[in-house]
Design a protein around this motif. Structure first.
Motif, PDB file in Angstrom:
ATOM      1  N   TYR A  46       0.843  -1.202   0.000  1.00 51.29           N
ATOM      2  CA  TYR A  46       0.000   0.000   0.000  1.00 51.29           C
ATOM      3  C   TYR A  46       0.872   1.243   0.000  1.00 51.29           C
ATOM      4  CZ  TYR A  46      -3.547  -3.046   2.315  1.00 51.29           C
ATOM      5  OH  TYR A  46      -4.414  -4.037   2.663  1.00 51.29           O
ATOM      6  N   LEU A  47       0.256   2.343  -0.407  1.00 54.77           N
ATOM      7  CA  LEU A  47       0.823   3.654  -0.126  1.00 54.77           C
ATOM      8  C   LEU A  47       0.134   4.163   1.134  1.00 54.77           C
ATOM      9  CD1 LEU A  47       0.969   5.365  -3.637  1.00 54.77           C
ATOM     10  CD2 LEU A  47       2.841   4.394  -2.312  1.00 54.77           C
ATOM     11  N   ASN A  48       0.870   4.921   1.956  1.00 52.08           N
ATOM     12  CA  ASN A  48       0.336   5.446   3.208  1.00 52.08           C
ATOM     13  C   ASN A  48       0.539   6.959   3.214  1.00 52.08           C
ATOM     14  OD1 ASN A  48      -0.749   5.466   5.801  1.00 52.08           O
ATOM     15  ND2 ASN A  48       1.164   4.880   6.793  1.00 52.08           N
ATOM     16  N   ILE A  49      -0.562   7.696   3.169  1.00 53.65           N
ATOM     17  CA  ILE A  49      -0.513   9.157   3.215  1.00 53.65           C
ATOM     18  C   ILE A  49      -0.855   9.559   4.638  1.00 53.65           C
ATOM     19  CG2 ILE A  49      -1.448  11.307   2.308  1.00 53.65           C
ATOM     20  CD1 ILE A  49      -2.340   9.637  -0.178  1.00 53.65           C
ATOM     21  N   THR A  50       0.103  10.182   5.315  1.00 51.30           N
ATOM     22  CA  THR A  50      -0.097  10.537   6.718  1.00 51.30           C
ATOM     23  C   THR A  50       0.096  12.036   6.927  1.00 51.30           C
ATOM     24  OG1 THR A  50       2.215  10.063   7.201  1.00 51.30           O
ATOM     25  CG2 THR A  50       0.646   8.258   7.537  1.00 51.30           C
ATOM     26  N   SER A  51      -0.234  12.505   8.127  1.00 50.28           N
ATOM     27  CA  SER A  51      -0.054  13.910   8.473  1.00 50.28           C
ATOM     28  C   SER A  51       1.386  14.311   8.204  1.00 50.28           C
ATOM     29  CB  SER A  51      -0.387  14.138   9.942  1.00 50.28           C
ATOM     30  OG  SER A  51      -1.744  13.834  10.187  1.00 50.28           O
ATOM     31  N   GLN A  52       1.549  15.492   7.599  1.00 53.48           N
ATOM     32  CA  GLN A  52       2.878  15.946   7.213  1.00 53.48           C
ATOM     33  C   GLN A  52       2.905  17.458   7.058  1.00 53.48           C
ATOM     34  OE1 GLN A  52       3.444  14.951   2.725  1.00 53.48           O
ATOM     35  NE2 GLN A  52       1.982  13.439   3.558  1.00 53.48           N
ATOM     36  N   LYS A  53       4.056  18.017   7.362  1.00 54.38           N
ATOM     37  CA  LYS A  53       4.265  19.452   7.164  1.00 54.38           C
ATOM     38  C   LYS A  53       4.408  19.696   5.671  1.00 54.38           C
ATOM     39  CE  LYS A  53       7.698  22.987   8.150  1.00 54.38           C
ATOM     40  NZ  LYS A  53       8.988  23.226   8.831  1.00 54.38           N
ATOM     41  N   VAL A  54       3.636  20.654   5.144  1.00 53.65           N
ATOM     42  CA  VAL A  54       3.715  20.967   3.714  1.00 53.65           C
ATOM     43  C   VAL A  54       4.292  22.356   3.447  1.00 53.65           C
ATOM     44  CG1 VAL A  54       1.878  19.363   3.046  1.00 53.65           C
ATOM     45  CG2 VAL A  54       1.301  21.742   3.613  1.00 53.65           C
ATOM     46  N   SER A  78      -0.201  13.740  14.223  1.00 55.41           N
ATOM     47  CA  SER A  78       0.689  12.584  14.364  1.00 55.41           C
ATOM     48  C   SER A  78       1.060  12.102  12.969  1.00 55.41           C
ATOM     49  CB  SER A  78       0.001  11.443  15.112  1.00 55.41           C
ATOM     50  OG  SER A  78       0.762  10.257  14.960  1.00 55.41           O
ATOM     51  N   THR A  79       2.344  11.898  12.743  1.00 55.14           N
ATOM     52  CA  THR A  79       2.798  11.456  11.423  1.00 55.14           C
ATOM     53  C   THR A  79       2.453   9.988  11.159  1.00 55.14           C
ATOM     54  OG1 THR A  79       4.991  11.047  12.344  1.00 55.14           O
ATOM     55  CG2 THR A  79       4.635  13.180  11.264  1.00 55.14           C
ATOM     56  N   GLU A  80       1.652   9.384  12.032  1.00 55.81           N
ATOM     57  CA  GLU A  80       1.120   8.040  11.793  1.00 55.81           C
ATOM     58  C   GLU A  80      -0.338   8.095  11.342  1.00 55.81           C
ATOM     59  OE1 GLU A  80       1.829   5.324  15.043  1.00 55.81           O
ATOM     60  OE2 GLU A  80       3.697   6.362  15.513  1.00 55.81           O
ATOM     61  N   CYS A  81      -1.012   9.206  11.561  1.00 54.38           N
ATOM     62  CA  CYS A  81      -2.433   9.344  11.245  1.00 54.38           C
ATOM     63  C   CYS A  81      -2.617   9.597   9.747  1.00 54.38           C
ATOM     64  CB  CYS A  81      -3.028  10.504  12.035  1.00 54.38           C
ATOM     65  SG  CYS A  81      -4.786  10.757  11.729  1.00 54.38           S
ATOM     66  N   GLY A  82      -3.519   8.842   9.124  1.00 55.36           N
ATOM     67  CA  GLY A  82      -3.785   9.076   7.713  1.00 55.36           C
ATOM     68  C   GLY A  82      -4.572   7.966   7.068  1.00 55.36           C
ATOM     69  N   MET A  83      -4.313   7.783   5.776  1.00 52.64           N
ATOM     70  CA  MET A  83      -5.065   6.805   4.993  1.00 52.64           C
ATOM     71  C   MET A  83      -4.139   6.030   4.065  1.00 52.64           C
ATOM     72  SD  MET A  83      -8.447   9.051   4.034  1.00 52.64           S
ATOM     73  CE  MET A  83      -9.506   7.652   3.714  1.00 52.64           C
ATOM     74  N   PRO A 106      -9.080   7.841  13.706  1.00 56.07           N
ATOM     75  CA  PRO A 106      -9.272   7.123  12.450  1.00 56.07           C
ATOM     76  C   PRO A 106      -9.618   8.106  11.325  1.00 56.07           C
ATOM     77  CG  PRO A 106     -10.904   6.442  14.104  1.00 56.07           C
ATOM     78  CD  PRO A 106     -10.092   7.538  14.689  1.00 56.07           C
ATOM     79  N   ALA A 107      -8.669   8.341  10.438  1.00 54.04           N
ATOM     80  CA  ALA A 107      -8.840   9.350   9.385  1.00 54.04           C
ATOM     81  C   ALA A 107      -9.684   8.817   8.234  1.00 54.04           C
ATOM     82  CB  ALA A 107      -7.476   9.808   8.876  1.00 54.04           C
TER      83      ALA A 107
END
Length: 149
Positions: A46-54, A78-83, A106-107
């Motif tokens: 899978y690809l995992n898109i998580t919280s990140q500074k843009v 949290s850089t673990e939270c995402g989809m 749960p995002a």
């Protein structure tokens, strides 16, 4: 390649660019000022898109955060939270958005948020504004799929 990202407000054309050196993909086209990082999870495929500074501006940090609209609207930096982006075996060239394994929030969506410095509950300023928006919005509710064009 070129894809169409589908979500509650419509769709956006994006490009997925492999960054093999860092075991990830860059999603281009959501905003001219930044790319969104999607890490490859080899064990799941899978690809995992998580919280990140843009971005950053005047000491303020702009983050794309995992957002649980169905979880009372909470979001997490949290850089673990995402989809996850999971291959849809029924539709060729289609990848579905699925809540990842971060259970604290749960995002099912993403939100662009501004912080006064490093993200914390004491530094939240509110939804991001131009030039950081995606499709003129700071909210990306209910992404459903990315489809190869």
């Amino acid at each position: 390649g070129t894809y169409e990202l589908n979500y509650h407000y419509g769709s956006i054309d994006v490009t997925l660019v492999a960054d093999k050196e860092n075991n990830r993909y860059l999603i281009q086209g959501l905003n001219d000022n930044y790319n969104v990082v999607a890490n490859y999870v080899r064990s799941k495929g899978y690809l995992n898109i998580t919280s990140q500074k843009v971005g950053e501006s005047g000491g303020k940090q702009i983050w794309l955060c995992g957002w649980g609209l169905d979880a009372e609207g909470y979001f997490s930096w949290s850089t673990e939270c995402g989809m996850f982006l999971v291959k849809d075996t029924a539709k060729e060239g289609t990848y579905k958005f699925v809540t990842n394994t971060y259970l604290d929030t749960p995002a099912d969506s993403f939100i662009l948020y501004e912080f006064n410095g490093a993200p914390s509950s004491n530094t939240t300023l509110g939804g991001a504004s131009a030039p950081w928006l995606i499709n003129d919005e700071y909210r990306v509710p209910y992404p459903t799929s990315i489809v190869k064009k």
